[in-house]
Write an enzyme that holds these catalytic residues in place. Structure first.
Site, PDB file in Angstrom:
ATOM      1  N   SER A  72      33.003  38.946  38.579  1.00 29.36           N
ATOM      2  CA  SER A  72      33.084  39.047  40.038  1.00 29.36           C
ATOM      3  C   SER A  72      31.924  38.399  40.777  1.00 29.36           C
ATOM      4  O   SER A  72      31.920  38.392  42.014  1.00 29.36           O
ATOM      5  CB  SER A  72      33.222  40.511  40.469  1.00 29.36           C
ATOM      6  OG  SER A  72      34.546  40.947  40.276  1.00 29.36           O
ATOM      7  N   LYS A  78      32.884  35.944  43.442  1.00 30.98           N
ATOM      8  CA  LYS A  78      33.112  36.252  44.857  1.00 30.98           C
ATOM      9  C   LYS A  78      31.940  35.804  45.738  1.00 30.98           C
ATOM     10  O   LYS A  78      32.104  35.697  46.959  1.00 30.98           O
ATOM     11  CB  LYS A  78      33.374  37.742  45.025  1.00 30.98           C
ATOM     12  CG  LYS A  78      34.649  38.223  44.323  1.00 30.98           C
ATOM     13  CD  LYS A  78      34.884  39.704  44.531  1.00 30.98           C
ATOM     14  CE  LYS A  78      36.176  40.176  43.878  1.00 30.98           C
ATOM     15  NZ  LYS A  78      36.050  40.383  42.426  1.00 30.98           N
ATOM     16  N   SER A 118      34.340  45.065  45.669  1.00 31.66           N
ATOM     17  CA  SER A 118      34.623  43.867  44.882  1.00 31.66           C
ATOM     18  C   SER A 118      36.134  43.691  44.742  1.00 31.66           C
ATOM     19  O   SER A 118      36.657  43.467  43.653  1.00 31.66           O
ATOM     20  CB  SER A 118      33.959  43.945  43.502  1.00 31.66           C
ATOM     21  OG  SER A 118      33.975  42.691  42.857  1.00 31.66           O
TER      22      SER A 118
END
Length: 459
Positions: free
Chosen positions: A36, A39, A96
């Site tokens: 993640s 992101k 997230s």
């Protein structure tokens, strides 16, 4: 955190965010899965679209069936529904949310695949030579790879290029409908100086964390990849922050990662908002600045996407170096093998504040006179709400914020700091006259509640 010899997934780096010096490094150029941390780039391109006026914080973000089908963590908006851009940003920073990352990618790029190409192109433009993106959220894809060094570059670029949006990374709680969503990053608010940035996990990647910390005029960005557990990852980062933040430079912030020209993908009928060059903004340097020990010359992975032609430019927030200055910067590859202590005392929690020292100050302009009335910067704490290439526009920003700030800005002094970097004149829109950090942070928080992004710093 186990050493690399015992944990083959581990890689880590700590970089002085003001000088680019690598303070700690272990396997920093080895390819790893970003999970993640992906992101961070999704948010970089979102901030870029906001800055260019292609989106606003209130713009709708439609949720497609593809976005809604993404596995957790997710916000849970059904297909056919929508959020605002700001809600999507907050969902990425706190929970997230994979569905919101995909939705943002589709909103900006027209499709997630096309957005991933934009992400990889932007990575190349920022000097992230070993990073390839295949999706917007970091869910498993064997072709989606990065390095600790590349993620450190991205973390520094987020700070430098989008200070007006960077405060989102320190969000502790996000309320969405009946949900109250806490930040997955447990270091925010518990480790003195830490103000973001992003956590990540997949089974293949292990536990990842990119962290920014700023305290007493010092600033670092640290990255830990491949942790064996979230607790071990967090403990390692706490040690790194406690050990290396006191060793970072107190000098003025330099523009380590040159602001790149914005990528304009070819037109496509499926794109809800056409991506086009940003009008009326100065052209920025096209060559990425290789500062100190953040080189751009590491080998790239096989089969990387070619860099697309770049068009447009962004003059806000980032103050590009001149070509002459860039030519004088070294690209050393030293990676000191510095041992991390087994125990390090954790300082007491404190609200972190953005600190940026003035660079090449030419003049100070007050909003009340719109004239260069005083060459001296106000003492104490200030809050900054933005940077513009127009003095009048900076004044307008200040006057608008003053109206929205109400009681919180009653005794604050609006002023613009004119700076000259690389031959380009920019104006930092600020409020001064705060006695201490708490007063400045409280005023900034009041502005954020009114939709005005800002950060607090000591002059």
């Amino acid at each position: 955190m186990q050493p690399a010899s015992a944990n083959p997934k581990y890689a880590g780096i700590v970089v002085d965010a003001k000088t680019g010096k690598v303070l700690y490094s272990e396997d920093a150029d080895s390819l790893r899965y970003p999970a993640s941390l992906t992101k961070m780039m999704t948010l970089y391109l979102t901030f870029e679209a906001l800055e260019a006026g292609r989106l606003t914080l209130d713009s709708p973000v439609p949720v497609s069936a593809h976005a809604a089908s993404q596995p957790p963590s997710k916000l849970g908006v059904r297909a056919g529904g929508s959020t605002t851009v700001e809600q999507a940003i907050l969902a990425l920073v706190t929970r997230s949310a994979n569905d919101m990352a995909t939705a943002l990618g589709e909103r900006i790029g027209g499709s997630e695949e096309r957005f991933a190409q934009m992400m990889t192109t932007k990575a190349r433009a920022l000097g992230m030579t070993r990073t390839t993106y295949r999706n917007a959220n970091g869910l498993p894809n064997t072709a989606q790879m990065t390095t600790a060094r590349d993620q450190a570059r991205l973390g520094i670029a987020l700070r430098q290029h989008f200070p007006q949006y960077y405060g989102y990374f320190s969000t502790r709680v996000f309320k969405f409908g009946k949900q109250t969503i806490g930040n997955h990053n447990r270091l925010v608010g518990t480790v003195r100086g830490v103000d973001g940035i992003k956590t990540g996990y997949t089974r293949a990647a292990g536990f990842n964390l990119a962290t920014s910390a700023e305290l007493d005029g010092r600033s670092i960005v640290g990255v830990v990849l491949g942790g064996s557990s979230s607790a071990a990852r967090d403990a390692q980062m706490r040690k790194l922050v406690a050990t290396y933040l006191p060793k970072a430079s107190k000098g003025a912030t330099s523009n380590l990662i040159a602001q790149s020209r914005s990528f304009s993908p070819p037109a496509a009928a499926s794109v809800p908002v056409p991506v086009k060059p940003e009008p009326g903004l100065r052209a920025a340097v096209t060559e990425v600045v290789a500062e100190a020990e953040l080189p751009t010359t590491a080998p790239a992975p096989t089969g990387r996407l070619p860099q697309e032609k770049l068009a447009g430019a962004s003059a806000y927030a980032a103050e590009p170096k001149s070509q002459g200055a860039a030519a004088a910067v070294t690209a050393a590859m030293s990676r000191p093998a510095v041992a991390v202590p087994t125990r390090a005392p954790e300082p007491a929690p404190q609200v972190a504040a953005r600190d940026e020292a003035p660079v090449d100050t030419d003049s100070v302009t007050t909003a009340s006179t719109r004239a260069s009335s005083s060459p001296k910067l106000p003492d104490g704490w200030v809050i900054q709400i933005g940077v513009s290439d127009s003095k009048d526009r900076a004044m307008d920003l200040l006057e608008g914020a003053k109206d929205k700030g109400g009681h919180a800005l009653r005794s604050a002094k609006p002023f613009a700091v004119a700076v000259n970097t690389g031959g380009s004149q920019l104006y930092r829109a600020r409020f001064g006259g705060f006695d201490d950090q708490k007063a400045a942070v409280n005023a900034c928080n009041a502005l954020k509640k009114k939709g005005v992004q800002c950060w607090a710093s000591q002059q």
